[in-house]
Design a protein around this motif. Sequence first.
Motif, PDB file in Angstrom:
ATOM      1  N   UNK A 180      48.471  42.166  47.343  1.00  0.00           N
ATOM      2  CA  UNK A 180      48.088  42.950  48.953  1.00  0.00           C
ATOM      3  C   UNK A 180      47.051  44.418  48.478  1.00  0.00           C
ATOM      4  N   UNK A 181      47.412  44.548  47.161  1.00  0.00           N
ATOM      5  CA  UNK A 181      46.623  45.658  46.334  1.00  0.00           C
ATOM      6  C   UNK A 181      45.425  46.063  46.050  1.00  0.00           C
ATOM      7  N   UNK A 182      45.505  45.978  45.295  1.00  0.00           N
ATOM      8  CA  UNK A 182      44.027  45.823  44.340  1.00  0.00           C
ATOM      9  C   UNK A 182      42.611  44.306  44.550  1.00  0.00           C
ATOM     10  N   UNK A 183      43.827  43.532  44.060  1.00  0.00           N
ATOM     11  CA  UNK A 183      43.433  42.202  44.264  1.00  0.00           C
ATOM     12  C   UNK A 183      42.349  42.588  46.179  1.00  0.00           C
ATOM     13  N   UNK A 184      42.941  43.032  46.997  1.00  0.00           N
ATOM     14  CA  UNK A 184      42.170  42.858  48.290  1.00  0.00           C
ATOM     15  C   UNK A 184      41.540  43.661  49.036  1.00  0.00           C
ATOM     16  N   UNK A 185      41.006  44.452  47.689  1.00  0.00           N
ATOM     17  CA  UNK A 185      40.213  45.702  47.807  1.00  0.00           C
ATOM     18  C   UNK A 185      38.544  45.041  46.951  1.00  0.00           C
ATOM     19  N   UNK A 186      38.771  45.205  46.157  1.00  0.00           N
ATOM     20  CA  UNK A 186      38.011  44.798  45.244  1.00  0.00           C
ATOM     21  C   UNK A 186      37.797  43.724  43.583  1.00  0.00           C
TER      22      UNK A 186
END
Lengths: 298, 178
Positions: A47-53
Amino acid sequence: MKKIGFFLGCNIPFNRPDVEYSARYLLNELGYEIVELEGATCCPAFGTMPSLDLVGWAAASAWNLSIAEEKGVDIITGCGSCYGSLNEARYHMEKHPEIKEQVNKILAKVGKEYKGTTKVWNFINFLYEEVGLDNLKSKIKYNLNGLKCAVQTGCHNLWPSRAYPTNEENTFYPTRLREICEAMGGVAPHYSTITDCCGMGALRSTASEKSLALFKKKLDVIKEEVDPDVNVMGCSSCLLQFDAGQALLVEQKKLDYKIPAIHIVQLAAIAMGADVEKATAMASIPLNGVITKIKGGN
Amino acid sequence: MEEGGVNVIDLTQADESFIKELVELGAEELRECIQCGKCASTCPMALAGLEFFIKRIIHAANLGLRDVLLEDSSVWGCQSCNRCVEICPMDVKPYEVIQAVRRAAMKVESCPANTYEGLRNLYRFGHAVYPKGYEERRKKVGLPEKPPTAISFDELRKKYQEVLKQTILEEIAPFPLD
Ligand code: SF4
Ligand code: SF4
């Protein structure tokens, strides 16, 4: 002595340090020297960086992987999300050299480099493949004495199989965790919802009631088809749902039975003589019955 | 999206540029979907009863229904379990579509509040999950109060923050990266 880098993640060191204690005990008993991955962070969680880019995700994972690379060790983790996130980031970097290049540009600014030399294990595959069932059996002090186990491998320990260096023969019919329990003297039958999701994670934070209802559906099938002494987990997030989540369902009067839950590293550590108090210190559903059965067997 | 309203698809809302954006954000095989429903048959979101589950999300993405996708919170309930990726006969990699939608949503701050909490914790402590009272729990099992992660090493944590600062987080974090 063989060495292994122990990747802690977040939930194990902060919420379930009894699993951390057990994993450390287990690895020592198996003859491994634990190499601390100083400065390691969150895998990062999906839910953190993988969901950003994608590049940001890969860079955050590569930070962790490079710590192990510097020490020349493989990584082991008891958390499915860590296993998934680290391996998937690794897969994306191998498949797209341009991502790896961008990541290394970022890492270079803090004097680091990602090479891609470290393998990421979970405990199921490690016990099954690296340690081996016969070897595992030989280290057992307390036979599980017919303990009836319903196993929960955990989603991230199975899929996406393209990202994993080793896996079940059929990921929709997993047997490795069952075989591990049986090698230690337990009984671990297949059941029809064995690959169903526990509901922990993003679903639990986004739609708590639906998540717990999904979990209850699975639990009811386990109760009806297996009626186990204990649920054995391959993933620490599943453990949170099967233990604290189940206790919550009981408290809310939505469940009228309780099945204790234990992570495979706790179960194996106890079978190898770990301090039971420490190995089960954070369990919401008491494990006394399980321990009595194991200890009574010798 | 209102419950029950999901069956009505308003094609006047279709936004071709949004499809392109999703493809660029990682949904490379989006257009291969044949709406067979296999992903939904195995998806925990669908089994848990979320109205706007994976097959529908893919459909909406293919129609470029930007507002529908960004307003509904379903994509944030995805477990990242990759069952859909494993099972899809067209290799659409539906989970990567979910991630692409999330990435598009993050750019316009259209995500649940707890997403920011995780990111803030990740940046500040190096741990997305950082619950209070862990020192006591660790002491109880005879472990040092702090684990040997970034939380124990200020210098290394600062370096990790430097890494994060060079990612897209620097642009979109609604909290200061200092
Ligand atoms: S994403 Fe794949 S599995 Fe899902 S409906 Fe489309 S083609 Fe079928
Ligand atoms: S990864 Fe997400 S969309 Fe795919 S099956 Fe799992 S929960 Fe459903």
